[in-house]
Design a protein around this motif. Structure first.
Motif, PDB file in Angstrom:
ATOM      1  N   SER A  23      -2.788  33.259  14.369  1.00  0.00           N
ATOM      2  CA  SER A  23      -2.121  34.175  15.461  1.00  0.00           C
ATOM      3  C   SER A  23      -2.778  35.508  15.435  1.00  0.00           C
ATOM      4  CB  SER A  23      -1.006  34.363  15.774  1.00  0.00           C
ATOM      5  OG  SER A  23      -0.060  32.887  16.293  1.00  0.00           O
ATOM      6  N   TYR A  24      -3.446  36.011  16.357  1.00  0.00           N
ATOM      7  CA  TYR A  24      -3.863  37.104  16.426  1.00  0.00           C
ATOM      8  C   TYR A  24      -3.156  37.989  17.273  1.00  0.00           C
ATOM      9  CZ  TYR A  24      -6.648  41.440  17.115  1.00  0.00           C
ATOM     10  OH  TYR A  24      -6.876  42.840  17.087  1.00  0.00           O
ATOM     11  N   ASP A 153     -14.391  34.213  16.058  1.00  0.00           N
ATOM     12  CA  ASP A 153     -13.557  34.922  15.477  1.00  0.00           C
ATOM     13  C   ASP A 153     -11.950  34.744  15.979  1.00  0.00           C
ATOM     14  OD1 ASP A 153     -14.355  36.459  17.406  1.00  0.00           O
ATOM     15  OD2 ASP A 153     -14.990  37.889  16.095  1.00  0.00           O
ATOM     16  N   ILE A 154     -11.890  35.205  17.396  1.00  0.00           N
ATOM     17  CA  ILE A 154     -10.756  35.264  17.984  1.00  0.00           C
ATOM     18  C   ILE A 154     -10.962  34.594  19.500  1.00  0.00           C
ATOM     19  CG2 ILE A 154      -9.023  36.807  19.124  1.00  0.00           C
ATOM     20  CD1 ILE A 154      -9.386  38.719  17.110  1.00  0.00           C
ATOM     21  N   TYR A 155     -10.010  33.397  19.981  1.00  0.00           N
ATOM     22  CA  TYR A 155      -9.715  32.965  20.868  1.00  0.00           C
ATOM     23  C   TYR A 155      -9.116  33.604  21.944  1.00  0.00           C
ATOM     24  CZ  TYR A 155      -9.116  28.996  24.337  1.00  0.00           C
ATOM     25  OH  TYR A 155      -8.949  28.370  25.695  1.00  0.00           O
ATOM     26  N   THR A 156      -9.645  34.318  22.992  1.00  0.00           N
ATOM     27  CA  THR A 156      -8.546  34.882  24.043  1.00  0.00           C
ATOM     28  C   THR A 156      -8.386  34.078  25.128  1.00  0.00           C
ATOM     29  OG1 THR A 156      -9.045  37.076  22.942  1.00  0.00           O
ATOM     30  CG2 THR A 156      -8.004  37.076  24.931  1.00  0.00           C
ATOM     31  N   LYS A 183      -5.954  32.808  17.612  1.00  0.00           N
ATOM     32  CA  LYS A 183      -5.887  32.644  18.945  1.00  0.00           C
ATOM     33  C   LYS A 183      -4.977  33.853  19.254  1.00  0.00           C
ATOM     34  CE  LYS A 183      -4.244  30.160  22.637  1.00  0.00           C
ATOM     35  NZ  LYS A 183      -3.407  31.111  23.119  1.00  0.00           N
ATOM     36  N   THR A 184      -5.047  34.721  20.228  1.00  0.00           N
ATOM     37  CA  THR A 184      -4.475  35.914  20.625  1.00  0.00           C
ATOM     38  C   THR A 184      -3.065  35.508  21.033  1.00  0.00           C
ATOM     39  OG1 THR A 184      -6.694  37.166  21.215  1.00  0.00           O
ATOM     40  CG2 THR A 184      -4.572  37.812  22.127  1.00  0.00           C
TER      41      THR A 184
END
Length: 192
Positions: A23-24, A153-156, A183-184
């Motif tokens: 998680s981000y 890097d990050i899935y939003t 994932k955000t």
């Protein structure tokens, strides 16, 4: 349990899996994050900044998640960053390390960032999703008929990754899966 689990966010998209390893937590929600989540977020930001220690860390995390898969006929491709400089800084060494660790084929040199775009997580504008042909050159001849693993890097929202996956598939490649470092997590609030 509030632990950080590998492959904890699967999403099925037309016979293709998308996975996020962690998680981000966006900066505005950090006060709600556990110490472990804050530490992971710090490492993700370090990776996005291209810092070597975090590049090695990220490559190890992906390598562990892919350990049971046969990657020998798979090309690893990273979704382009907002500028050529950021793309090279973030993905070149990472791609080399991950391919060495998994036996996959490094596709880094077959994707070229040719324009600058606004960073979607700051502006909310998903320019890669709407203008990919003007921002990224994809070596179509190279990818034709290849199995591809797409990494970001990050899935939003998924807009940028969906646009990039569509562009790769338009070359005749088969995208096996998409993986994201994180994932955000929005804590009940989500912006589109």
């Amino acid at each position: 349990m509030k632990g950080l689990l590998l492959l904890s966010y699967p999403v099925i998209v037309i016979a293709m899996m998308k996975f996020a390893l962690y998680s981000y937590i966006p900066q505005r929600f950090q006060r709600r994050a556990t110490f472990e989540e804050q530490d992971i977020c710090r490492m993700i930001i370090g990776f996005k900044d291209g810092r070597n220690v975090y590049t090695r860390w990220a490559a190890r995390q992906f390598s562990r998640a892919l350990a049971t898969m046969d990657m020998t006929d798979t090309v690893i491709v990273c979704i382009p960053a907002s500028t050529k400089y950021a793309h090279v800084r973030r993905w070149k060494r990472f791609s080399q390390l991950l391919c060495k660790q998994t036996g996959a084929i490094d596709g880094f040199s077959h994707i070229e960032v040719c324009g600058n775009r606004k960073r979607a997580h700051i502006t909310g504008e998903y320019e890669l999703a709407t203008n990919i042909k003007h921002l990224v050159n994809i070596d179509a001849d190279y990818f034709r008929g290849k199995n591809v693993l797409v990494i970001d890097d990050i899935y939003t929202t998924g807009r940028s990754s969906d646009a990039f996956i569509s562009a790769i598939e338009a070359t005749g490649a088969h995208v096996r899966m998409a993986m994201f470092l994180a994932k955000t997590r929005w804590f009940g609030y989500h912006r589109d």
